[in-house]
Design an enzyme around this catalytic site. Structure first.
Site, PDB file in Angstrom:
ATOM      1  N   ASP A   1      71.163  18.886  37.697  1.00  0.00           N
ATOM      2  CA  ASP A   1      70.289  20.022  37.404  1.00  0.00           C
ATOM      3  C   ASP A   1      69.056  19.585  36.619  1.00  0.00           C
ATOM      4  OD1 ASP A   1      69.307  22.544  37.151  1.00  0.00           O
ATOM      5  OD2 ASP A   1      70.783  23.250  35.715  1.00  0.00           O
TER       6      ASP A   1
ATOM      7  N   GLU B   1      62.508  22.744  31.682  1.00  0.00           N
ATOM      8  CA  GLU B   1      63.738  23.227  31.040  1.00  0.00           C
ATOM      9  C   GLU B   1      64.431  22.154  30.211  1.00  0.00           C
ATOM     10  OE1 GLU B   1      66.509  24.912  33.801  1.00  0.00           O
ATOM     11  OE2 GLU B   1      68.075  25.165  32.289  1.00  0.00           O
TER      12      GLU B   1
ATOM     13  N   GLU C   1      76.725  29.992  40.307  1.00  0.00           N
ATOM     14  CA  GLU C   1      76.612  30.542  38.947  1.00  0.00           C
ATOM     15  C   GLU C   1      76.853  32.053  38.959  1.00  0.00           C
ATOM     16  OE1 GLU C   1      72.861  28.915  37.442  1.00  0.00           O
ATOM     17  OE2 GLU C   1      73.970  27.157  36.745  1.00  0.00           O
TER      18      GLU C   1
HETATM   19  C1  GCV Z   1      67.674  30.346  37.692  1.00  0.00           C
HETATM   20  C2  GCV Z   1      70.034  26.031  35.881  1.00  0.00           C
HETATM   21  C3  GCV Z   1      69.234  26.881  34.929  1.00  0.00           C
HETATM   22  C4  GCV Z   1      69.317  28.349  35.317  1.00  0.00           C
HETATM   23  C5  GCV Z   1      68.842  28.480  36.766  1.00  0.00           C
HETATM   24  C6  GCV Z   1      69.726  27.609  37.649  1.00  0.00           C
HETATM   25  C7  GCV Z   1      69.297  27.621  39.104  1.00  0.00           C
HETATM   26  O1  GCV Z   1      71.393  26.272  35.720  1.00  0.00           O
HETATM   27  O2  GCV Z   1      69.681  26.669  33.621  1.00  0.00           O
HETATM   28  O3  GCV Z   1      68.500  29.072  34.434  1.00  0.00           O
HETATM   29  O4  GCV Z   1      68.887  29.804  37.196  1.00  0.00           O
HETATM   30  O5  GCV Z   1      69.646  26.283  37.196  1.00  0.00           O
HETATM   31  O6  GCV Z   1      68.598  26.704  39.492  1.00  0.00           O
HETATM   32  O7  GCV Z   1      69.658  28.525  39.826  1.00  0.00           O
END
Ligand code: GCV
Length: 694
Positions: A377, A405, A298
């Site tokens: 995820d 989340e 990411e």
């Molecule tokens: C901390 C997902 C979440 C992100 C998170 C990422 C990760 O994409 O939406 O907020 O980032 O996972 O686990 O690194």
């Protein structure tokens, strides 16, 4: 007074917050004993203070019952004289575990809590408060217990400043308890809060906390230098409860902090910078446990920038950490987040296994690969990540998300202990794939066999809200995480029983109803949100509420491919992305075949027509309608049941949970109507029973 000291709480016991599952009840019983605590190390000294506060809290001077004696001390502190003959005899035949475990022995009204190391006393105190909630033992007790898992870690996604993702990324319980306004919280009230937290998490066996978000921004990068002294103050509090401190670090820190022109892990200057920096960090932070790293993920920097492997990247940090017996926890959440949605051959679900399975055996002994429980995820339903079974020669930890989340953001009740237990019991080698290999076996491997550490990590769900977790019942997710990380074999329902028993004083019928309701809440959440493993029908960005096509044409690799004829992702080896073949032979066969694939994951593995008949006997589209109507009805039932329970809990909890059920019901109706309407419009198939679809 039920449930600790919520309204008009005694500030000396829990300084700034609710006591959660550490009730006055069990603790008060401990406090009625004449207590002796032997030892002066920080952990024992803190424990002594806690017991003194409890004694003061529990009653007037002189309340101690002379016939009850509680003796607490690590093995090296115990003498025959301190023990007395009955306990000394009992101790001689007890097998006190060597590591973080503990032993509790009771003879003739006298109780001994002991351990090889002071941290074990802390975990043992948690057991005592649970056990003694039911009464001081009137029979002999010999209880010896040790964790089945070495790494029991909470990862905070806390930032030092507010930003687009909030102070706590994916936080649903207020702000960070560790940071505010670009600095570490070190005021007296802040440290008291951290102490409350340490007391809570050590009582359930957690032994490490990573303070900051895996997405390390410019400010948090300086936790390694200008903020290090302040971090040490938090670390000291945690250390005094047997909890080690980890920090997330930015892979490119040698450039941003060190002024080098590269972060190439094979460059000697980079290795030297990490070694020197780590020495400073490790010698400053009491109980330093190591680093957590999100690299090449990411948009974060990583070894790929330099044409190096993840093993190269992890190993340079591991070498710097090794002299301090510290670890690097290297995350495997690595995938292409700039995917072209038109490209159906790229599959995000494959990514972690594709990147890491081939590197097994190349990592340093103190490197641990941290693998999300599913390949995508933290969706409400995903298959278990096949990578968890593909790293026999590498340290590995399964990562769960405690913060909700994608599961209702602590506005909806969704008890995740049930989900985690299902994952932990999943046998990666079932159906003829080989010797049984459950995820629990992977997590417990280092305790059973030695070698590189293995364990369980959870993304924390707490914040500055007085009740810690936004939704008071979401405290149970934190509790369940700690208990299952300590012992993955525990029955999640028993864990819920424990939590309810300790947290509330409910008439037994109602306690049972609350347990039942919480135990069902994960599958109820699944029923009105994501049918048959499809996932990702949430609002992009914040991930709350329905948006069926929200992620469909984005670069994130998160598609359901619904059209007028059908839905689902073809991940078979025969005609799809081949993800199913990443599993050992048994599951690969089961998932590959549409007739054997479990219903709850059908759309994860197959693209099928709406009229496809499930193993349950109903069609896909009718299943969508049925589950969404039933899910809302279940939430209506939850809210009604809660109304009967609410009268028996403190007002703060009653109001909080009532308000949350109101929102859950509103949101569940929205989910039901949007999902049902979407699939009715796509498929043109009416509901078989004529219910209202818009
Ligand atoms: C901390 C997902 C979440 C992100 C998170 C990422 C990760 O994409 O939406 O907020 O980032 O996972 O686990 O690194």
């Amino acid at each position: 007074m039920p449930y600790g000291q919520r309204e008009g709480q005694d500030p000396s016991w829990f300084a700034s917050s609710e006591t959660c599952w550490l009730p006055a009840r069990g603790a008060a019983r401990l406090a009625t004993a004449r207590t002796t605590v032997l030892g002066d190390d920080p952990v024992t000294a803190t424990l002594r203070e806690d017991l003194q506060v409890l004694a003061a809290h529990a009653g007037a001077p002189g309340a101690a019952d002379g016939s009850r004696r509680l003796l607490v001390g690590a093995l090296p502190e115990l003498s025959e004289q301190a023990l007395g003959p009955a306990l000394a005899g009992a101790l001689e035949s007890a097998d006190v575990p060597a590591g973080e475990g503990f032993a509790v022995l009771a003879r003739d009204g006298e109780v001994l809590l002991t351990a090889a190391r002071p941290a074990g006393l802390r975990h043992g105190l948690g057991w005592l408060t649970r056990r003694f909630a039911g009464g001081w033992p009137d029979t002999d007790v010999t209880h010896v217990e040790e964790p089945r898992v070495d790494l029991r870690v909470l990862d905070h996604w806390d930032n030092m400043t507010d930003g687009p993702m909030g102070v706590v990324e994916r936080g649903y319980a207020g702000d960070s308890i560790f940071f505010a306004d670009g600095r570490v919280r070190t005021g007296a009230a802040d440290l008291a809060r951290v102490r409350d937290y340490a007391r809570l998490i050590s009582s359930i066996g957690v032994n490490a906390v990573c303070l900051n978000n895996v997405n390390v921004h410019a400010t948090e990068a300086h936790l390694l230098d200008e903020h290090l002294g302040d971090v040490a103050r938090l670390a000291a509090v945690l250390d005094a409860h047997g909890v080690r401190t980890l920090l997330s670090v930015d892979f490119s820190a040698p450039i941003s902090l060190g002024g080098l022109d590269t972060a190439d892990p094979l460059d000697e200057r980079v290795a030297a910078w990490w070694a020197e920096t780590t020495k400073r960090v490790a010698t400053t932070l009491p109980g330093f446990g190591g680093y957590v790293v999100k690299a090449d993920s990411e948009n974060r920097p990583g070894p790929h920038t330099y044409g190096r492997t993840h093993a190269d990247g992890a190993n340079v940090l591991a070498a710097a950490l090794a002299p301090f017996e510290a670890l690097v926890l290297w995350r495997c959440f690595v995938y292409d987040c700039h995917q072209d949605w038109r490209d159906r051959s790229t599959d995000r679900a494959r990514a972690a296994h594709d990147h890491f399975a081939g590197l097994d055996g190349e990592f340093a002994p103190n490197a641990v690969l941290q693998v999300k429980n599913g390949p995508m995820d933290f969706q409400v339903r995903e298959p278990v990540s096949p990578l968890l079974g593909a790293l026999p020669r590498t340290g590995v930890a399964v990562e769960f998300q405690i913060t909700q989340e994608y599961t209702g953001q602590q506005k909806h009740l969704c008890h995740l202990g049930t989900q985690w237990s299902e994952v932990l019991r999943f046998d990666l080698n079932a159906h003829g794939g080989g010797e049984p290999l459950r995820v629990a076996d992977v997590a417990t491997r280092s305790r059973r066999q030695g070698g590189s550490p293995t364990g369980i990590v959870g993304v924390a769900n707490v914040g500055t809200d007085t009740n810690w977790t936004g939704h008071a019942l979401a405290q149970a997710n934190l509790y369940a995480f700690g208990r299952l990380a300590w012992n993955p074999e525990l029955d999640p329902r028993d864990v819920l029983d424990e939590w309810v028993e300790q947290t509330f004083e409910l008439p037994s019928g109602l306690a049972g109803e609350l347990v039942e309701l919480m135990a069902r809440s994960w599958s109820v959440y699944e029923s009105y949100t994501a049918p048959l493993g499809v996932g990702w029908m949430v609002r992009p960005g914040h991930h709350y509420g329905p948006d069926i096509d929200g992620y469909e044409y984005t670069p994130w690799g998160t598609y359901h491919f619904a059209d007028r004829d059908g839905i689902g992702v073809d991940r078979t080896a025969a005609t799809g992305t081949g993800y199913a073949a990443q599993y050992p032979a048994g599951w690969a066969r089961v998932y590959e075949d549409v007739t054997t694939c479990p219903d709850e994951l059908l759309l994860f593995f197959h693209h099928v027509p709406y009229g496809h008949v499930l193993r349950s006997g109903t069609t896909v589209v009718q299943h969508v309608y049925d589950t969404h109507f039933a899910g809302v009805e279940a939430v209506e039932g939850f809210a009604a049941t809660w109304q009967r329970i609410a009268a028996h809990v403190p007002g703060t909890v009653s109001r909080n949970v009532t308000e949350r059920f109101g929102e859950q019901l509103r949101s569940a109706r929205e989910w039901r109507d949007q999902v049902n309407t979407y699939f009715f419009r796509k498929s043109g198939v009416p509901d078989a029973t004529g219910r209202r679809i818009h």
